[in-house]
Design an enzyme around this catalytic site. Structure first.
Site, PDB file in Angstrom:
ATOM      1  N   HIS A  43      29.346  54.107   6.784  1.00 27.68           N
ATOM      2  CA  HIS A  43      28.924  53.274   7.815  1.00 27.68           C
ATOM      3  C   HIS A  43      28.548  52.363   8.544  1.00 27.68           C
ATOM      4  CE1 HIS A  43      29.956  53.798  12.579  1.00 27.68           C
ATOM      5  NE2 HIS A  43      28.673  53.065  12.818  1.00 27.68           N
ATOM      6  N   LYS A  48      29.694  60.477  15.870  1.00 24.42           N
ATOM      7  CA  LYS A  48      31.144  60.034  14.913  1.00 24.42           C
ATOM      8  C   LYS A  48      31.300  60.816  13.899  1.00 24.42           C
ATOM      9  CE  LYS A  48      30.297  56.006  16.719  1.00 24.42           C
ATOM     10  NZ  LYS A  48      29.547  55.207  17.916  1.00 24.42           N
ATOM     11  N   ASP A  87      29.846  59.394  23.351  1.00 27.65           N
ATOM     12  CA  ASP A  87      29.073  58.454  22.189  1.00 27.65           C
ATOM     13  C   ASP A  87      30.137  57.398  23.218  1.00 27.65           C
ATOM     14  OD1 ASP A  87      28.535  57.203  21.085  1.00 27.65           O
ATOM     15  OD2 ASP A  87      29.765  56.564  20.430  1.00 27.65           O
ATOM     16  N   SER A 131      24.770  58.833  18.432  1.00 29.56           N
ATOM     17  CA  SER A 131      25.665  57.321  18.621  1.00 29.56           C
ATOM     18  C   SER A 131      26.611  57.607  16.974  1.00 29.56           C
ATOM     19  CB  SER A 131      25.400  56.179  18.844  1.00 29.56           C
ATOM     20  OG  SER A 131      26.544  55.555  19.067  1.00 29.56           O
ATOM     21  N   ARG A 166      25.854  51.837  27.790  1.00 33.06           N
ATOM     22  CA  ARG A 166      24.437  51.001  26.672  1.00 33.06           C
ATOM     23  C   ARG A 166      24.308  49.390  26.272  1.00 33.06           C
ATOM     24  NH1 ARG A 166      24.573  53.562  21.443  1.00 33.06           N
ATOM     25  NH2 ARG A 166      23.250  52.395  20.920  1.00 33.06           N
TER      26      ARG A 166
HETATM   27  N1  URA Z   1      27.114  51.166  16.193  1.00 35.40           N
HETATM   28  C1  URA Z   1      26.958  52.336  16.822  1.00 35.40           C
HETATM   29  O1  URA Z   1      27.984  53.433  16.203  1.00 35.40           O
HETATM   30  N2  URA Z   1      26.557  52.833  17.629  1.00 35.40           N
HETATM   31  C2  URA Z   1      25.723  52.837  17.725  1.00 35.40           C
HETATM   32  O2  URA Z   1      24.194  52.699  18.734  1.00 35.40           O
HETATM   33  C3  URA Z   1      24.763  51.557  17.568  1.00 35.40           C
HETATM   34  C4  URA Z   1      25.712  50.721  16.395  1.00 35.40           C
END
Ligand code: URA
Length: 449
Positions: free
Chosen positions: A85, A190, A164, A186, A171
């Site tokens: 990620h 995930k 999220d 966040s 956000r």
């Molecule tokens: N990527 C994400 O999944 N969440 C964030 O808050 C910023 C980047």
């Protein structure tokens, strides 16, 4: 929690106090079920943005968000599974390159990804530029494709980390994205919702990152690695350069085309350096290599043998897309308008500001100003000159493919202001700065040899 009062909770964080897990639980549960309104959660997010969360509060928030919905179990699927990620950037198409390469090396790569956020591009938007491609898979489809192709990329369905999904959108419209605890919770909620064996994090730093400052990037990386490891997942992180756009293409279909070129062995040096570094971390996290140099040799072979491109074709087909795009880029369609940005002076390109390029990409239709805006998948920038290149006045720096609705003069001005031309050649920038694992953080050059 008896006598929970959202107003008092906001006040508490506004005044710099620590929140209890029960309070965070009430706030998140109430937001997901609709009993707490957007405006109160927005105020709480801003209080968190300004006063932060400590590591215990961040871990609690991550856990509450993770448990706000279902998880995807990967039990019964053979092989080691590793997720990667990125914290987000401009021209960051590494997922489309590293996933098939690592898969071709025998490791399974499942990913849950998101849409564009702020000035950064989104993995799902880029994949949707492939005709027919389906980015919303049901859990059984997700598992089947992973088993068959060795890689799969999907958006969050309604039940995966719904907290999220809602918070991310809020956000994005309340200027509360750039916060270490909010990004940590966040991303990690995930990542933990997907039952992989290991997680590799690409924390971006520089003008095009959500946290441009290196010190913040280091803190974010440590915070995420810590949560991953505490949850029983092997978690590795890299801090990489996002001061300038990565590669030569910015924009949805243009980035997929560049990714295919990388899989054909024609990738630009900066993009391939970051891709191979992350790929090496994935092989090491999976336990199939224990040396970075050997891992990189193995990854390069997966490209030169054509195996990685074959994996990518199979993946596109399995997710409903047309695999012929790998051989015929016209299948992505043409943009409404095309024009060139020319250099106004001679010298060396010494800097291209990634944040400004990301904002200009929105102006030409490649991104959204509002959540409900449509993206023009064909819009974007192709860079003919990059940092370190010599230019003469009048040379083309960028080909701009656009929706044709932009104020061309304004975009031209902003692009020219974001590109610095100097008489002396700049130093070559560092691309990968640090490597992190559960034991700490090291200079990348030292660990990679
Ligand atoms: N990527 C994400 O999944 N969440 C964030 O808050 C910023 C980047």
């Amino acid at each position: 929690m008896k006598n929970f009062n959202m107003y008092e909770m906001i006040m508490k964080k506004r005044d710099g106090n620590t929140l209890q897990k029960e309070e965070l639980q009430e706030a998140i549960d109430g937001y997901v079920d609709g009993s707490i309104p957007d405006y109160q959660i927005s105020a709480l997010l801003m209080a968190i943005f300004l006063n932060g969360l400590d590591q215990r509060e961040t871990e609690d928030l991550t856990d509450i968000m993770l448990k706000s919905g279902d998880s995807i179990s990967l039990d019964g699927i053979a092989g080691v599974k590793v997720d990667k990620h990125s914290t987000g950037g401009v021209g960051d198409k590494v997922s489309f390159i590293v996933s098939p390469i690592v898969t071709a090396c025998g490791v399974k790569v499942p990913m849950l990804s998101g849409r564009a956020l702020g000035h950064t591009g989104g993995t799902l938007d880029k994949l949707e530029s492939i005709p027919g491609f389906n980015v919303f898979l049901k859990v059984d489809q997700f598992r089947t494709i992973l088993e068959k192709c060795g890689m799969v990329i999907s958006g969050q369905t309604d039940n995966i980390v719904p907290a999220d999904k809602k918070l991310y959108a809020l956000r994005d419209t309340t200027a509360t994205v750039n916060s270490i605890p909010l990004i940590t919770s966040s991303i990690m909620s995930k990542k933990l919702a997907l039952g992989t064996d290991a997680i590799v994090l690409d924390v971006k730093t520089g003008s095009g990152a959500f946290l441009p400052d290196m010190k913040d990037g280091i803190e974010l990386c440590k915070s995420m690695v810590n949560i991953g490891e505490k949850s029983g997942r092997k978690t590795l992180g890299l801090i990489t350069n996002m001061d300038e756009p990565l590669g030569t293409a910015v924009g949805n279909s243009l980035e997929i085309i560049e990714s295919i070129e990388c899989l054909k062995g024609n990738g630009p040096e900066d993009l391939m350096t970051v891709t191979l570094a992350l790929g090496a971390c994935m092989l090491i996290a999976a336990g199939v290599e224990d040396d970075f140099g050997a891992a990189i040799v193995r990854l390069k072979k997966a490209v030169s043998s054509g195996k990685a491109l074959d994996v990518f074709r199979d993946f596109i087909e399995a997710q409903g897309g047309d695999p012929n795009v790998c051989d015929n880029y016209f299948l992505f369609g043409n943009s409404n308008s095309e024009w060139e940005l020319k250099a106004e002076s001679s010298g060396y390109i010494s800097y291209i500001n990634a944040f400004e390029i990301g904002m200009c990409a929105i102006d030409i239709g490649a991104g959204r100003r509002k959540k409900e805006d449509m993206i023009d998948h064909t819009a974007g920038f192709i860079f003919h000159k990059r940092s370190g290149d010599k230019v003469k006045s009048g040379d083309t720096i960028i080909t701009v493919r656009s929706s044709g609705k932009e104020d061309k003069k304004e975009v031209e001005k902003r692009l020219l202001n974001s590109i610095k031309i100097t008489s002396a050649a700049p130093d070559k920038p560092e691309l990968v700065y640090y490597f992190a694992d559960k034991n700490g953080m090291w200079d990348w050059k030292e660990v990679s040899g």
